[in-house]
Design an enzyme around this catalytic site. Structure first.
Site, mmCIF file in Angstrom:
data_model
loop_
_atom_site.group_PDB
_atom_site.id
_atom_site.type_symbol
_atom_site.label_atom_id
_atom_site.label_comp_id
_atom_site.label_asym_id
_atom_site.label_seq_id
_atom_site.Cartn_x
_atom_site.Cartn_y
_atom_site.Cartn_z
ATOM 1 N N ARG A 239 37.064 26.619 68.292
ATOM 2 C CA ARG A 239 35.136 27.203 68.653
ATOM 3 C C ARG A 239 34.206 25.679 68.693
ATOM 4 O O ARG A 239 34.834 25.558 67.313
ATOM 5 C CB ARG A 239 34.765 28.549 68.341
ATOM 6 C CG ARG A 239 36.032 29.481 67.964
ATOM 7 C CD ARG A 239 34.526 30.155 69.723
ATOM 8 N NE ARG A 239 35.561 31.635 69.847
ATOM 9 C CZ ARG A 239 36.925 31.377 70.790
ATOM 10 N NH1 ARG A 239 37.840 30.497 70.718
ATOM 11 N NH2 ARG A 239 37.270 32.880 70.800
ATOM 12 N N GLU A 268 28.560 26.796 76.650
ATOM 13 C CA GLU A 268 29.978 26.343 77.879
ATOM 14 C C GLU A 268 28.857 27.961 78.599
ATOM 15 O O GLU A 268 29.242 28.573 78.636
ATOM 16 C CB GLU A 268 31.577 27.590 77.193
ATOM 17 C CG GLU A 268 31.855 26.539 75.959
ATOM 18 C CD GLU A 268 33.931 26.976 75.219
ATOM 19 O OE1 GLU A 268 33.844 27.791 76.027
ATOM 20 O OE2 GLU A 268 34.084 26.229 74.142
ATOM 21 N N HIS A 287 37.757 24.672 77.606
ATOM 22 C CA HIS A 287 38.192 25.415 77.198
ATOM 23 C C HIS A 287 39.762 26.579 77.410
ATOM 24 O O HIS A 287 39.639 28.048 77.735
ATOM 25 C CB HIS A 287 36.984 26.867 77.163
ATOM 26 C CG HIS A 287 37.211 27.922 75.302
ATOM 27 N ND1 HIS A 287 36.692 27.956 74.865
ATOM 28 C CD2 HIS A 287 38.261 28.060 74.611
ATOM 29 C CE1 HIS A 287 36.155 28.650 73.542
ATOM 30 N NE2 HIS A 287 37.934 28.598 74.304
#
Length: 320
Positions: A239, A268, A287
């Site tokens: 994260r 994000e 990601h």
């Protein structure tokens, strides 16, 4: 939009905060009415869909589920993550309302561990920089030296399914593996458990594989990075909030950190003013560590099994 057939409309609703699920996952949800929130649902979108459909379950792919969404769905019994990280779910609010929170633990372990290895190797071997130089017509054999990982120490923060999978890969390359995880048990003998200060002090590379909590937010910051070995590599497939991004930028620019391979970020999608954009020393991916065709199926079926296990009261392994 035409009305749903009455037989479908009466089925309990599973809301998916995304645009799709693997066919194998949908097969496990036969008997439920699956409603999709789309590719990029906002928090308000999810609240509105909960109010409109009163789902018994939410499968979380993108964004998250907050208290307002839970209050908009009085029939909600379970929030099931399409993946392993549940930090986008308000677990305190869920517990207060008697709503179960489940994660697809280990479903994407292989995919994320492989992404971590790819980022580690890209940082150590200057893969993207050399590729760009080659395409520009340069031949840097006489001037460039990469880093050999065999014999060096990798420090892992988090030793769950992903961390252990990555540890096995690093051990196979001849690296010394040390790690910190206060909850890990029955670890293989090639992982040496250490405290965080030892991990900072002894690691040639640090890879993050832990959930984001209030306690570890900003774990890698100016202070902790200054206590690392000069030239340490940083890899994050967990994260973004685990890293103080301006502090990491400063550490890369000063040479304290050799390079950083990052698959997650504090905001994000990556913000237009993100400090890492267009700068050397950073290998970035959007990601997607857990986004493979195999992991897509594994996470979807695990999330569907977790829904049925809570609603129908059966063990996930017993769901065909």
């Amino acid at each position: 939009m035409s009305a749903l057939p009455e037989s479908v409309a009466k089925r309990p609703v599973v809301l998916v905060t995304g645009a799709d699920l693997a066919p194998q996952a949908l097969a496990l949800l036969d008997g439920y009415n699956v409603v999709y929130a789309g590719k990029t649902p906002t928090a308000d979108d999810i609240v509105a869909l909960c109010h409109a459909h009163d789902p018994v379950a939410v499968i979380v792919r993108y964004n998250g589920v907050n208290a307002a969404a839970m209050d908009a769905a009085p029939s909600l019994k379970v929030i099931s993550k399409h993946g392993s990280g549940t930090d986008t779910i308000d677990k305190t609010a869920a517990a207060a309302r008697g709503i179960a929170v489940r994660a697809a633990i280990g479903a994407n372990a292989a995919a994320v561990a492989e992404q971590a290895l790819a980022l580690l190797l890209a940082c150590a071997k200057s893969v993207t920089q050399l590729n760009e130089r080659m395409h520009a017509g340069h031949w840097d054999k006489a001037t460039h030296k990469s880093l050999e990982l065999g014999g060096r120490t990798i420090g892992l923060v988090g030793l769950g399914a992903i961390g252990q999978r990555f540890a096995k890969m690093c051990d196979a390359m001849g690296m010394k593996v040390i790690g910190f995880d206060p909850f890990a048990k029955d670890l293989p003998d090639y992982i040496q458990v250490v405290d965080m200060e030892t991990l900072f002090r002894e690691s040639d590379a640090i890879s993050l594989h832990c959930p984001l909590t209030d306690e570890n937010r900003g774990l890698l910051n100016a202070s902790s990075l200054s206590r690392c070995r000069k030239g340490v590599i940083v890899v994050n497939t967990a994260r973004g909030g685990l890293i103080d991004e301006p502090a990491l930028l400063a550490a890369v620019q000063s040479g304290q950190v050799r390079a950083a391979g990052l698959d997650s970020f504090a905001v994000e999608p990556l913000a237009a003013d993100n400090v890492f954009k267009d700068l050397p020393g950073f290998i970035l991916s959007p990601h997607i560590g857990g986004v493979t065709s195999d992991a897509y199926v594994n996470m979807g079926t695990a999330a569907a099994r977790n829904v049925r296990s809570v609603i129908e009261g059966v063990e996930p392994s017993a769901v065909a």
